[in-house]
Enzyme design. Structure first.
Site, PDB file in Angstrom:
ATOM      1  N   ALA A 198      -8.726  -4.249 -15.946  1.00 45.62           N
ATOM      2  CA  ALA A 198      -8.892  -3.246 -14.691  1.00 45.62           C
ATOM      3  C   ALA A 198      -9.462  -4.058 -13.638  1.00 45.62           C
ATOM      4  O   ALA A 198      -9.817  -3.267 -12.625  1.00 45.62           O
ATOM      5  CB  ALA A 198      -9.735  -2.037 -15.097  1.00 45.62           C
TER       6      ALA A 198
ATOM      7  N   TYR B  91       4.918 -15.782 -22.166  1.00 46.19           N
ATOM      8  CA  TYR B  91       4.435 -14.595 -21.813  1.00 46.19           C
ATOM      9  C   TYR B  91       5.594 -13.540 -22.126  1.00 46.19           C
ATOM     10  O   TYR B  91       5.071 -12.417 -22.636  1.00 46.19           O
ATOM     11  CB  TYR B  91       4.412 -14.561 -20.327  1.00 46.19           C
ATOM     12  CG  TYR B  91       4.344 -13.291 -19.698  1.00 46.19           C
ATOM     13  CD1 TYR B  91       3.013 -12.749 -19.310  1.00 46.19           C
ATOM     14  CD2 TYR B  91       5.446 -12.584 -18.988  1.00 46.19           C
ATOM     15  CE1 TYR B  91       2.870 -11.500 -18.804  1.00 46.19           C
ATOM     16  CE2 TYR B  91       5.383 -11.455 -18.383  1.00 46.19           C
ATOM     17  CZ  TYR B  91       4.053 -10.903 -18.118  1.00 46.19           C
ATOM     18  OH  TYR B  91       3.996  -9.861 -17.592  1.00 46.19           O
TER      19      TYR B  91
ATOM     20  N   LEU C 119      -2.422  -3.932 -11.475  1.00 49.31           N
ATOM     21  CA  LEU C 119      -1.825  -2.666 -12.126  1.00 49.31           C
ATOM     22  C   LEU C 119      -3.181  -1.866 -12.779  1.00 49.31           C
ATOM     23  O   LEU C 119      -3.347  -0.722 -12.612  1.00 49.31           O
ATOM     24  CB  LEU C 119      -0.984  -2.890 -13.176  1.00 49.31           C
ATOM     25  CG  LEU C 119      -0.550  -1.659 -13.998  1.00 49.31           C
ATOM     26  CD1 LEU C 119       0.238  -0.626 -13.290  1.00 49.31           C
ATOM     27  CD2 LEU C 119       0.562  -2.052 -15.258  1.00 49.31           C
TER      28      LEU C 119
HETATM   29  P1  NDP Z   1      -3.282  -9.202 -12.844  1.00 49.36           P
HETATM   30  O1  NDP Z   1      -3.550 -10.478 -13.087  1.00 49.36           O
HETATM   31  O2  NDP Z   1      -3.707  -8.478 -11.436  1.00 49.36           O
HETATM   32  O3  NDP Z   1      -4.270  -8.328 -13.986  1.00 49.36           O
HETATM   33  C1  NDP Z   1      -4.295  -9.035 -15.075  1.00 49.36           C
HETATM   34  C2  NDP Z   1      -5.666  -8.210 -15.605  1.00 49.36           C
HETATM   35  O4  NDP Z   1      -5.604  -9.082 -16.883  1.00 49.36           O
HETATM   36  C3  NDP Z   1      -6.688  -8.837 -14.718  1.00 49.36           C
HETATM   37  O5  NDP Z   1      -7.700  -7.791 -14.713  1.00 49.36           O
HETATM   38  C4  NDP Z   1      -7.419 -10.011 -15.537  1.00 49.36           C
HETATM   39  O6  NDP Z   1      -8.534 -10.312 -15.455  1.00 49.36           O
HETATM   40  C5  NDP Z   1      -7.011  -9.577 -17.115  1.00 49.36           C
HETATM   41  N1  NDP Z   1      -7.195 -10.508 -18.178  1.00 49.36           N
HETATM   42  C6  NDP Z   1      -6.579 -11.659 -18.242  1.00 49.36           C
HETATM   43  N2  NDP Z   1      -7.229 -12.385 -19.286  1.00 49.36           N
HETATM   44  C7  NDP Z   1      -8.118 -11.708 -19.724  1.00 49.36           C
HETATM   45  C8  NDP Z   1      -9.016 -11.643 -20.936  1.00 49.36           C
HETATM   46  N3  NDP Z   1      -8.929 -12.913 -21.647  1.00 49.36           N
HETATM   47  N4  NDP Z   1      -9.699 -10.846 -21.187  1.00 49.36           N
HETATM   48  C9  NDP Z   1      -9.971  -9.741 -20.478  1.00 49.36           C
HETATM   49  N5  NDP Z   1      -9.021  -9.421 -19.261  1.00 49.36           N
HETATM   50  C10 NDP Z   1      -8.058 -10.375 -19.023  1.00 49.36           C
HETATM   51  O7  NDP Z   1      -1.685  -9.034 -13.135  1.00 49.36           O
HETATM   52  P2  NDP Z   1      -0.985  -7.471 -13.214  1.00 49.36           P
HETATM   53  O8  NDP Z   1      -1.665  -6.385 -12.685  1.00 49.36           O
HETATM   54  O9  NDP Z   1       0.540  -7.649 -12.510  1.00 49.36           O
HETATM   55  O10 NDP Z   1      -0.609  -7.267 -14.788  1.00 49.36           O
HETATM   56  C11 NDP Z   1      -1.005  -6.284 -15.672  1.00 49.36           C
HETATM   57  C12 NDP Z   1      -0.152  -5.866 -16.724  1.00 49.36           C
HETATM   58  O11 NDP Z   1       1.160  -5.514 -15.907  1.00 49.36           O
HETATM   59  C13 NDP Z   1       0.107  -7.258 -17.521  1.00 49.36           C
HETATM   60  O12 NDP Z   1       0.284  -6.555 -18.892  1.00 49.36           O
HETATM   61  C14 NDP Z   1       1.657  -7.400 -17.144  1.00 49.36           C
HETATM   62  O13 NDP Z   1       2.355  -8.169 -18.247  1.00 49.36           O
HETATM   63  C15 NDP Z   1       2.103  -6.159 -16.777  1.00 49.36           C
HETATM   64  N6  NDP Z   1       3.223  -6.400 -15.768  1.00 49.36           N
HETATM   65  C16 NDP Z   1       3.133  -6.906 -14.753  1.00 49.36           C
HETATM   66  C17 NDP Z   1       4.324  -6.729 -13.911  1.00 49.36           C
HETATM   67  C18 NDP Z   1       4.259  -7.231 -12.273  1.00 49.36           C
HETATM   68  O14 NDP Z   1       5.259  -7.351 -11.784  1.00 49.36           O
HETATM   69  N7  NDP Z   1       3.100  -7.638 -11.941  1.00 49.36           N
HETATM   70  C19 NDP Z   1       5.622  -6.257 -14.189  1.00 49.36           C
HETATM   71  C20 NDP Z   1       5.544  -5.743 -15.587  1.00 49.36           C
HETATM   72  C21 NDP Z   1       4.389  -5.736 -16.430  1.00 49.36           C
HETATM   73  P3  NDP Z   1      -9.335 -11.328 -14.592  1.00 49.36           P
HETATM   74  O15 NDP Z   1      -9.432 -10.777 -13.182  1.00 49.36           O
HETATM   75  O16 NDP Z   1     -10.840 -11.773 -15.001  1.00 49.36           O
HETATM   76  O17 NDP Z   1      -8.424 -12.577 -14.535  1.00 49.36           O
HETATM   77 MG1  PMR Z   2      12.908 -11.491 -11.993  1.00 55.09          MG
HETATM   78  C1  PMR Z   2      16.767  -6.406 -10.887  1.00 55.09           C
HETATM   79  C2  PMR Z   2      16.536  -7.603 -11.166  1.00 55.09           C
HETATM   80  C3  PMR Z   2      15.211  -8.241 -11.369  1.00 55.09           C
HETATM   81  C4  PMR Z   2      14.249  -7.704 -11.507  1.00 55.09           C
HETATM   82  C5  PMR Z   2      13.835  -6.187 -11.631  1.00 55.09           C
HETATM   83  C6  PMR Z   2      13.221  -8.731 -11.816  1.00 55.09           C
HETATM   84  C7  PMR Z   2      11.797  -8.392 -12.296  1.00 55.09           C
HETATM   85  N1  PMR Z   2      13.722 -10.043 -11.619  1.00 55.09           N
HETATM   86  C8  PMR Z   2      14.895  -9.619 -11.454  1.00 55.09           C
HETATM   87  C9  PMR Z   2      16.069 -10.501 -11.285  1.00 55.09           C
HETATM   88  C10 PMR Z   2      15.786 -11.905 -10.996  1.00 55.09           C
HETATM   89  N2  PMR Z   2      14.594 -12.761 -11.287  1.00 55.09           N
HETATM   90  C11 PMR Z   2      16.598 -13.041 -10.662  1.00 55.09           C
HETATM   91  C12 PMR Z   2      18.309 -12.641 -10.330  1.00 55.09           C
HETATM   92  C13 PMR Z   2      16.097 -14.076 -10.688  1.00 55.09           C
HETATM   93  C14 PMR Z   2      16.556 -15.559 -10.466  1.00 55.09           C
HETATM   94  C15 PMR Z   2      16.408 -15.995  -9.139  1.00 55.09           C
HETATM   95  C16 PMR Z   2      14.841 -13.931 -10.957  1.00 55.09           C
HETATM   96  C17 PMR Z   2      13.762 -14.946 -11.191  1.00 55.09           C
HETATM   97  C18 PMR Z   2      12.587 -14.709 -11.679  1.00 55.09           C
HETATM   98  C19 PMR Z   2      11.422 -15.628 -11.885  1.00 55.09           C
HETATM   99  C20 PMR Z   2      11.653 -17.065 -11.724  1.00 55.09           C
HETATM  100  N3  PMR Z   2      12.007 -13.453 -11.940  1.00 55.09           N
HETATM  101  C21 PMR Z   2      10.827 -13.517 -12.256  1.00 55.09           C
HETATM  102  C22 PMR Z   2      10.382 -14.936 -12.216  1.00 55.09           C
HETATM  103  C23 PMR Z   2       9.083 -15.018 -12.683  1.00 55.09           C
HETATM  104  O1  PMR Z   2       8.237 -16.182 -12.897  1.00 55.09           O
HETATM  105  C24 PMR Z   2       8.530 -13.666 -13.287  1.00 55.09           C
HETATM  106  C25 PMR Z   2       8.308 -13.640 -14.763  1.00 55.09           C
HETATM  107  O2  PMR Z   2       9.165 -13.943 -15.396  1.00 55.09           O
HETATM  108  O3  PMR Z   2       7.476 -13.203 -15.432  1.00 55.09           O
HETATM  109  C26 PMR Z   2       7.163 -13.474 -16.681  1.00 55.09           C
HETATM  110  C27 PMR Z   2       9.826 -12.766 -12.691  1.00 55.09           C
HETATM  111  C28 PMR Z   2       9.842 -11.096 -12.858  1.00 55.09           C
HETATM  112  N4  PMR Z   2      10.813 -10.594 -12.483  1.00 55.09           N
HETATM  113  C29 PMR Z   2      10.642  -9.453 -12.686  1.00 55.09           C
HETATM  114  C30 PMR Z   2       9.443  -9.164 -12.867  1.00 55.09           C
HETATM  115  C31 PMR Z   2       9.098  -7.697 -13.126  1.00 55.09           C
HETATM  116  C32 PMR Z   2       9.157 -10.455 -13.097  1.00 55.09           C
HETATM  117  C33 PMR Z   2       7.708 -10.563 -13.583  1.00 55.09           C
HETATM  118  C34 PMR Z   2       6.339  -9.884 -14.402  1.00 55.09           C
HETATM  119  C35 PMR Z   2       6.578  -9.592 -15.676  1.00 55.09           C
HETATM  120  O4  PMR Z   2       7.714  -9.586 -16.222  1.00 55.09           O
HETATM  121  O5  PMR Z   2       5.723  -9.113 -15.978  1.00 55.09           O
END
Ligand code: NDP
Ligand code: PMR
Ligand code: LMG
Length: 393
Positions: free
Chosen positions: A88, A268, A92
């Site tokens: 936190a 991941y 998120l």
């Molecule tokens: P952040 O990096 O902002 O948040 C991640 C949090 O996890 C930070 O508070 C971090 O702490 C904490 N954390 C990492 N390692 C540890 C550890 N060893 N012990 C305790 N806490 C730890 O990323 P997000 O807010 O994006 O990610 C939150 C969640 O949302 C994750 O589960 C991610 O997979 C998920 N998610 C994110 C998406 C996105 O687009 N960003 C999309 C889909 C899912 P610290 O500040 O100390 O590093």
């Molecule tokens: Mg992605 C509808 C299409 C969509 C969405 C919702 C995501 C979410 N991504 C989409 C499409 C694409 N991505 C396409 C077409 C590409 C090729 C260019 C692309 C690439 C891409 C990369 C290299 N996307 C990524 C990465 C990352 O490094 C991120 C990742 O995989 O993290 C594991 C990521 C993500 N795309 C998302 C979301 C939500 C992520 C990151 C967060 C996560 O899964 O937690």
């Protein structure tokens, strides 16, 4: 701030849709301050059970959801809900903590590894002191997880909802790094640390008398190969779990769950598959007996969080506009936080075993998981292997 019983009413009713049991310890014939006299007998069954400590527990099983004539029991107030949110300190987790604290109905335990960062985050989010407590938790250490559970118990606070949110993403790492216990860092933190935490805290959730107890594990679209995003290489794939069974230590076993060569981005995505499988296995094993709601979610692409801190600068520059203007999957931290807060406390989201997502109008819906992320046999195996790794079996 005191919580009016009315706030719980929809919760109690929607629970009935799932046929779920809710429990309370009524001093009189009231349920959460609401006089039971207001309910029609056809819609509620009250089973009184004598507990080992002598208290009487009423289990109310609502059979229809439409009890609109109920009134609030005047002066009766309820305690706040107590929710633990891991990770936190930013992104998120912080946004959800803020959204929950702002309602005045929740006390948020911010379970984090960096106290100062979390305190600064809470302050800049405008969270009032009385609405949160920061407690140390490093998910990359099983000792720390156990210590956290001890500390939480010692604090005397009940546990009503647990949110497993923290994660690390190491897309540019060429070599694996490891947790204190020798597990590859992404799966070790995102899955195994949370696995131990949630298994231990299940007992505390069971003991809570809160009307809607929940265990939420944050998932993601990128672990689901039934989506475009889940098909961007490298794709998630747990294989036959040989690397996980070997302890992910990179020495006598692979650092990857499927036993293949290390790939940080895949690790991941694999960890997110484990998160979603774990939620479903919890649901299968415990929902019926405990009434706890188990849920996962994809909050949208929160492209500006710290999750991408290890990615190359070009990615960090292009990813947000790409998501905003091309995929249109972009969501702000604030909006994503509200979505997670909904899964924590919204009375309409009590269904268990669900992976929530949101459509373009920000309405929640039950999403479909990929084949692997909904494979019950794999879920059981991940559960059993993980149990051994974290010392529970
Ligand atoms: P952040 O990096 O902002 O948040 C991640 C949090 O996890 C930070 O508070 C971090 O702490 C904490 N954390 C990492 N390692 C540890 C550890 N060893 N012990 C305790 N806490 C730890 O990323 P997000 O807010 O994006 O990610 C939150 C969640 O949302 C994750 O589960 C991610 O997979 C998920 N998610 C994110 C998406 C996105 O687009 N960003 C999309 C889909 C899912 P610290 O500040 O100390 O590093
Ligand atoms: Mg992605 C509808 C299409 C969509 C969405 C919702 C995501 C979410 N991504 C989409 C499409 C694409 N991505 C396409 C077409 C590409 C090729 C260019 C692309 C690439 C891409 C990369 C290299 N996307 C990524 C990465 C990352 O490094 C991120 C990742 O995989 O993290 C594991 C990521 C993500 N795309 C998302 C979301 C939500 C992520 C990151 C967060 C996560 O899964 O937690
Ligand atoms: C792998 O790289 C790594 O190898 C692996 O180790 C791991 O880190 C993994 O998942 C993480 O990433 C993968 C990635 C690197 O490569 C790919 O995803 C393959 C395709 C890459 C192609 C990128 C460019 C083309 C994008 C097209 C998207 C389809 C839609 C058409 C759009 C046309 C746009 C002009 O890739 C990257 O790091 C690149 C990051 C991807 C972001 C894509 C950004 C592209 C678009 C930029 C547009 C920007 C803004 C528009 C806004 C307008 C504003 C007014």
């Amino acid at each position: 701030m005191a919580l009016q019983a009315a706030a719980f009413l929809p919760t109690a009713f929607s629970i009935s849709k799932e046929g779920k049991k809710i429990s309370a310890t009524p001093k009189d014939s009231s349920l959460f301050g609401v006089s039971l006299g207001n309910f029609t007998s056809s819609s509620f069954k009250i089973n009184q059970k004598r507990l080992s400590n002598g208290a009487v527990r009423a289990q109310a099983v609502a059979t229809t959801p439409s009890l609109t004539t109920a009134t609030v029991g005047g002066k009766k107030t309820l305690r706040k809900g107590c929710v633990v949110v891991t990770g936190a300190s930013s992104g998120l987790g912080l946004a959800a903590a803020k959204a929950l604290a702002e309602t005045g109905k929740w006390h948020v335990i911010m379970a984090c590894r960096d106290f100062l960062k979390t305190e600064r985050g809470a302050k800049s989010a405008g969270m009032a002191k009385e609405n949160y407590t920061i407690m140390h938790l490093d998910l990359a250490s099983l000792d720390s997880v156990r210590q956290f559970v001890d500390n939480l118990r010692r604090s005397g606070r009940p546990l009503d909802v647990l949110v497993c949110n923290a994660a690390v993403y190491l897309p540019t790492a060429k070599e694996p790094t490891f947790t204190a216990d020798g597990f590859e860092l992404s799966v070790g933190t995102n899955h195994l640390g949370h696995f131990l935490l949630s298994r231990l805290l299940l007992e505390d959730l069971k003991q809570s008398d809160y009307p809607s107890k929940r265990l939420i594990i944050v998932g993601s679209i990128t672990g689901n190969t039934n989506t475009l995003a889940g098909n961007v290489p490298p794709k998630a794939n747990l294989g036959d779990l040989r690397g996980l069974a070997g302890g992910l230590n990179g020495l006598n076993s692979s650092a990857m769950i499927d036993g293949a060569e290390f790939d940080g981005a895949k690790a991941y995505k694999d960890s997110k598959v484990c998160n979603m499988l774990t939620m479903q296995e919890f649901h299968r094993r415990y929902h019926e007996d405990t009434g706890i709601t188990f849920a996962s979610l994809y909050p949208g692409c929160i492209a500006l969080t710290g999750l991408f801190r290890e990615h190359i600068p070009l990615f960090r520059l292009l990813f947000p506009p790409f998501q905003k203007y091309i995929t249109k999957g972009f969501v702000s931290e604030d909006d994503a936080g509200k979505r997670l807060a909904q899964v924590v406390s919204d009375p309409s989201l009590t269904k268990s075993g669900v992976y929530w997502s949101w459509n373009k109008d920000s309405a929640s819906f039950e999403n479909q998981l990929s084949q692997e992320a909904s494979d019950a046999d794999k879920a059981r195996k991940v559960w059993e292997v993980s149990e051994k790794l974290v010392g529970l079996a």
